[in-house]
Design an enzyme around this catalytic site. Structure first.
Site, PDB file in Angstrom:
ATOM      1  N   ILE A 139       0.739  -1.202   0.020  1.00  0.00           N
ATOM      2  CA  ILE A 139       0.222  -0.023  -0.002  1.00  0.00           C
ATOM      3  C   ILE A 139       0.947   1.310   0.040  1.00  0.00           C
ATOM      4  CG2 ILE A 139      -1.759   1.233   1.472  1.00  0.00           C
ATOM      5  CD1 ILE A 139      -2.826  -1.206   2.175  1.00  0.00           C
ATOM      6  N   VAL A 157       1.486   8.119   1.860  1.00  0.00           N
ATOM      7  CA  VAL A 157       1.051   8.984   1.173  1.00  0.00           C
ATOM      8  C   VAL A 157       2.353   9.902   0.670  1.00  0.00           C
ATOM      9  CG1 VAL A 157       0.625  10.739   3.110  1.00  0.00           C
ATOM     10  CG2 VAL A 157      -0.706  10.744   1.101  1.00  0.00           C
ATOM     11  N   LYS A 201      12.398  26.756   8.839  1.00  0.00           N
ATOM     12  CA  LYS A 201      11.164  27.320   8.247  1.00  0.00           C
ATOM     13  C   LYS A 201      10.739  28.431   9.132  1.00  0.00           C
ATOM     14  CE  LYS A 201       6.090  26.717   7.500  1.00  0.00           C
ATOM     15  NZ  LYS A 201       5.218  25.392   7.387  1.00  0.00           N
ATOM     16  N   VAL A 216      -3.157  -5.981   6.524  1.00  0.00           N
ATOM     17  CA  VAL A 216      -4.088  -6.411   7.363  1.00  0.00           C
ATOM     18  C   VAL A 216      -5.237  -6.453   6.431  1.00  0.00           C
ATOM     19  CG1 VAL A 216      -5.644  -5.798   9.053  1.00  0.00           C
ATOM     20  CG2 VAL A 216      -3.380  -4.892   9.146  1.00  0.00           C
ATOM     21  N   LEU A 258      -3.578  10.703   9.413  1.00  0.00           N
ATOM     22  CA  LEU A 258      -4.724  10.940   8.188  1.00  0.00           C
ATOM     23  C   LEU A 258      -6.065  10.000   8.488  1.00  0.00           C
ATOM     24  CD1 LEU A 258      -2.571  10.934   5.100  1.00  0.00           C
ATOM     25  CD2 LEU A 258      -3.452  13.015   6.400  1.00  0.00           C
TER      26      LEU A 258
HETATM   27  C1  LIG Z   1      -1.552  17.196  -0.385  1.00  0.00           C
HETATM   28  C2  LIG Z   1      -1.171  16.954   1.071  1.00  0.00           C
HETATM   29  C3  LIG Z   1      -0.263  17.862   1.582  1.00  0.00           C
HETATM   30  C4  LIG Z   1       0.198  17.650   2.859  1.00  0.00           C
HETATM   31  N1  LIG Z   1       0.948  18.817   3.543  1.00  0.00           N
HETATM   32  C5  LIG Z   1       1.465  18.588   4.672  1.00  0.00           C
HETATM   33  C6  LIG Z   1       2.306  19.477   5.198  1.00  0.00           C
HETATM   34  O1  LIG Z   1       2.776  20.263   4.713  1.00  0.00           O
HETATM   35  N2  LIG Z   1       2.709  19.555   6.547  1.00  0.00           N
HETATM   36  C7  LIG Z   1       2.035  18.430   7.518  1.00  0.00           C
HETATM   37  O2  LIG Z   1       2.209  18.133   8.635  1.00  0.00           O
HETATM   38  N3  LIG Z   1       1.099  17.395   7.047  1.00  0.00           N
HETATM   39  C8  LIG Z   1       0.908  17.590   5.486  1.00  0.00           C
HETATM   40  N4  LIG Z   1       0.272  16.671   5.072  1.00  0.00           N
HETATM   41  C9  LIG Z   1      -0.465  15.608   5.997  1.00  0.00           C
HETATM   42  C10 LIG Z   1       0.851  14.522   6.091  1.00  0.00           C
HETATM   43  O3  LIG Z   1       1.192  14.036   4.726  1.00  0.00           O
HETATM   44  C11 LIG Z   1       0.091  13.501   6.953  1.00  0.00           C
HETATM   45  O4  LIG Z   1      -0.226  13.740   8.105  1.00  0.00           O
HETATM   46  C12 LIG Z   1       1.388  12.587   7.194  1.00  0.00           C
HETATM   47  O5  LIG Z   1       1.980  12.214   6.014  1.00  0.00           O
HETATM   48  C13 LIG Z   1       0.897  11.458   7.932  1.00  0.00           C
HETATM   49  O6  LIG Z   1       0.467  10.238   7.203  1.00  0.00           O
HETATM   50  P1  LIG Z   1      -0.047   9.105   7.972  1.00  0.00           P
HETATM   51  O7  LIG Z   1       1.063   8.343   8.529  1.00  0.00           O
HETATM   52  O8  LIG Z   1      -1.353   9.324   8.703  1.00  0.00           O
HETATM   53  O9  LIG Z   1      -0.628   7.946   6.577  1.00  0.00           O
HETATM   54  P2  LIG Z   1       0.201   7.421   5.345  1.00  0.00           P
HETATM   55  O10 LIG Z   1       1.480   8.232   4.949  1.00  0.00           O
HETATM   56  O11 LIG Z   1      -0.783   7.223   4.164  1.00  0.00           O
HETATM   57  O12 LIG Z   1       0.520   5.934   5.760  1.00  0.00           O
HETATM   58  C14 LIG Z   1      -0.232   5.030   6.000  1.00  0.00           C
HETATM   59  C15 LIG Z   1       0.190   3.748   6.495  1.00  0.00           C
HETATM   60  O13 LIG Z   1      -0.624   2.801   6.520  1.00  0.00           O
HETATM   61  C16 LIG Z   1      -0.409   1.425   5.999  1.00  0.00           C
HETATM   62  N5  LIG Z   1      -1.396   0.767   5.693  1.00  0.00           N
HETATM   63  C17 LIG Z   1      -2.555   1.028   5.186  1.00  0.00           C
HETATM   64  N6  LIG Z   1      -3.380   0.139   4.860  1.00  0.00           N
HETATM   65  C18 LIG Z   1      -2.779  -1.024   5.844  1.00  0.00           C
HETATM   66  C19 LIG Z   1      -3.171  -2.342   5.763  1.00  0.00           C
HETATM   67  N7  LIG Z   1      -4.262  -2.562   5.370  1.00  0.00           N
HETATM   68  N8  LIG Z   1      -2.463  -3.120   6.314  1.00  0.00           N
HETATM   69  C20 LIG Z   1      -1.045  -2.558   6.720  1.00  0.00           C
HETATM   70  N9  LIG Z   1      -0.893  -1.481   6.522  1.00  0.00           N
HETATM   71  C21 LIG Z   1      -1.714  -0.701   6.154  1.00  0.00           C
HETATM   72  C22 LIG Z   1       0.557   1.945   4.741  1.00  0.00           C
HETATM   73  O14 LIG Z   1       1.154   0.843   4.254  1.00  0.00           O
HETATM   74  C23 LIG Z   1       1.104   3.155   5.245  1.00  0.00           C
HETATM   75  O15 LIG Z   1       2.489   2.611   6.047  1.00  0.00           O
HETATM   76  C24 LIG Z   1      -0.199  16.655   3.834  1.00  0.00           C
HETATM   77  C25 LIG Z   1      -1.177  15.828   3.227  1.00  0.00           C
HETATM   78  C26 LIG Z   1      -1.760  15.918   2.023  1.00  0.00           C
HETATM   79  C27 LIG Z   1      -2.655  14.901   1.449  1.00  0.00           C
END
Ligand SMILES: Cc1cc2nc3c(=O)[nH]c(=O)nc-3n(C[C@H](O)[C@H](O)[C@H](O)COP(=O)(O)OP(=O)(O)OC[C@H]3O[C@@H](n4cnc5c(N)ncnc54)[C@H](O)[C@@H]3O)c2cc1C
Length: 504
Positions: A46, A49, A82, A189, A338
């Site tokens: 997967i 992001v 920054k 998962v 997220l």
């Molecule tokens: C366009 C955009 C711009 C952004 N800019 C900023 C910014 O400037 N500053 C800031 O603080 N934040 C920013 N963010 C938010 C930031 O990108 C996220 O908060 C941060 O990357 C954390 O993401 P995450 O770990 O929640 O999710 P993700 O990076 O999506 O990680 C999800 C994880 O879950 C795992 N996973 C999913 N499903 C399963 C499964 N079934 N089984 C096992 N594993 C699974 C995946 O493998 C992955 O490891 C931005 C977001 C977007 C969309």
């Protein structure tokens, strides 16, 4: 050993994005020496992001808590300092086409009151100087491309955030956490099993393995596989007052000039574009509303803006789910990142909220275990943070003065705003004391008085007609304030020099 337990507390973090590894590293640090076993499970199929390259000063505190020096992590993540966010093209008022929203510096305690005072006088019609850009140290540093690090003989605290590579920061934290005993499992998962009470009992992986734990952290990104999909916790969309739901990103090389220690947020026809300078490239992304612009037109507009119309640099398209869950901590599961919610990246607050969530959870758990009393207070507090951050960002759109596209006209006409925001605006336009109003509303923890004054004054939301200021109104001479700021900036190194000091 955790209170009342016969075996170590087993925590399974599902997701290896920035949120998952921030959770793992903070828990490993805070619970060091306690009987806690932490496992991070992530799916290589997967992936993450892979965006999110700007932070608030909270990330500085995060690395301080972990005891990691800048010289250790910044070069590995192509990170830069920054000092501020510069907004361009959100207001059409003459002289207010751009403004900086700086992070606070201790020295600002000298000049900020002058700015606040001048905005009151200007809002009451007096002709005094009331653009924020000449009152704050970090703004001066950003404009001059100086690092927000005072020289060693100049002992003032300068708050600052960072720009960094989103993939590299996760990899860095993974390595750091694994070296401190966090177990790392790769797998996907396929099914989340619940017990008869409705708690999560186990995770069944697509390759036949299973994993069980006492507590689960859902860091699965926008999917929110555990909290939303399996436990059925509701999501509250913010679409009625934050229209953007999509982004398209592409990098550009540096233009050869000194690295700017600030993010730039420039408005385009149906949203805005970020420019985030790292040491090796500039990250750019157009955040827009798909109701007003389709993905091809968004990509073309971004390419035109970056001068890349003829280039084959690939674009990454992303969908954004903007809003928050009703309960970030429900049953034996906490959502971070997220999966918990997202308030578009305009003020780069997502990782800040991730950190607050994990720290708040650790504190609540340490105080009272998994009891509902601490959990409910924690959920209320985190939800209030989301609402507070949302209000500030809603204000950015609501108060824009562009009228050239339907998107911007609709943003300006949108009256679905919270009571707190309504009161902030009422106070501002009545020429009231906004410092006192923010304190009265209790919203300063999320965006403080400096942020609100910079936004509203930066947009130039003042009466058009002015009259000469009286002697009492003309209390602060902008020339003297600028002189003070200029003298202070002599004591800060250039951005390149500061990065050089990290041993690059
Ligand atoms: C366009 C955009 C711009 C952004 N800019 C900023 C910014 O400037 N500053 C800031 O603080 N934040 C920013 N963010 C938010 C930031 O990108 C996220 O908060 C941060 O990357 C954390 O993401 P995450 O770990 O929640 O999710 P993700 O990076 O999506 O990680 C999800 C994880 O879950 C795992 N996973 C999913 N499903 C399963 C499964 N079934 N089984 C096992 N594993 C699974 C995946 O493998 C992955 O490891 C931005 C977001 C977007 C969309």
């Amino acid at each position: 050993m955790a209170p009342g337990r016969e075996h170590p507390l087993r925590i399974a973090i599902v997701g290896g994005g920035t949120a998952g590894w921030m959770a793992a590293s903070l828990m490993a640090k805070r619970w060091h020496g306690r009987a806690v076993e932490i496992t991070v499970l992530e799916s290589p199929e997967i992936g993450i992001v892979g965006v999110g390259e700007g932070s608030t000063p909270q990330l500085h505190a995060f690395f301080e808590i972990l005891g990691i020096e800048e010289a250790e992590w910044m070069p590995r993540c192509n990170a830069t300092y920054k000092a501020a966010i510069r907004s361009v093209g959100w207001s059409t008022r003459p002289g207010h086409e751009s403004y900086f929203h700086p992070f606070k510096n201790d020295l600002d305690d000298r000049s900020a009151p002058a700015y606040y005072f001048n905005t009151v006088m200007r809002r009451r019609g007096a002709d005094v100087y009331a653009h924020p850009d000449r009152f704050f140290i970090n703004t001066a540093l950003a404009e001059r491309r100086l690092a927000p690090l005072p020289e060693y003989h100049f002992p003032f605290k300068a708050y600052y955030g960072y720009h960094f590579d989103a993939v590299a920061i996760g990899a860095f934290l993974r390595e750091w956490s694994k070296a401190r005993g966090v177990r790392h499992v790769e797998g996907t998962v396929a099914r989340v099993a619940l017990d008869e009470q409705g708690d999560i009992a186990a995770l069944h992986l697509s390759d036949g393995r299973s994993l069980d734990a006492d507590f689960y952290v859902d860091a699965t990104g926008f999917r929110s596989l555990l909290l939303q999909q399996s436990l059925g916790i509701a999501f509250v969309p913010f679409a009625e007052n934050l229209f953007n739901d999509s982004a398209v990103a592409m990098p550009t090389p540096h233009a050869g000039e000194a690295i700017a220690p600030h993010t730039t947020a420039t408005s385009l026809s149906a949203g805005w574009v970020w420019h985030i300078p790292l040491t090796n490239r500039v990250g750019n992304g157009y955040v827009y509303s798909s109701r007003y612009l389709d993905r091809d037109r968004a990509e073309t507009e971004l390419r035109a803006h970056l001068g890349l119309l003829e280039s084959d640099v690939p674009a990454r398209h992303l969908a954004m789910r903007v809003g928050r869950v009703t309960q970030p901590w429900a049953r034996n599961c906490l959502a971070v990142g997220l999966s918990q919610g997202f308030i578009e990246p305009l003020e780069a607050t997502a990782l800040h909220l991730v950190q607050e969530t994990i720290e708040g959870f650790i504190e609540a758990y340490t105080r009272g275990g998994f009891g509902p009393e601490h959990r409910d207070a924690f959920n209320r507090e985190i939800n209030a943070r989301f609402e507070g951050v949302r209000d500030y960002i809603v204000c950015r759109y609501r108060m824009n003065t562009r009228v050239d596209t339907e998107y911007w006209r609709d943003c300006a006409a949108n009256d679905r705003i919270s009571d707190a925001l309504r009161q902030v605006l009422a106070c501002w336009f009545a020429g009231g004391d906004l410092v006192a109003e923010i304190a009265r509303l209790g919203i300063g923890l999320w965006f403080g008085e400096l942020s609100w004054h910079c936004l509203l004054g930066g947009y130039g939301l003042y009466p058009e007609a002015t009259r000469p200021a009286t002697a009492r109104e003309f209390r602060f001479d902008i020339a003297k304030i600028s002189e003070f700021i200029d003298r202070c900036t002599l004591n800060f190194p250039g951005h390149g020099k500061a990065l050089g000091e990290l041993g690059r």
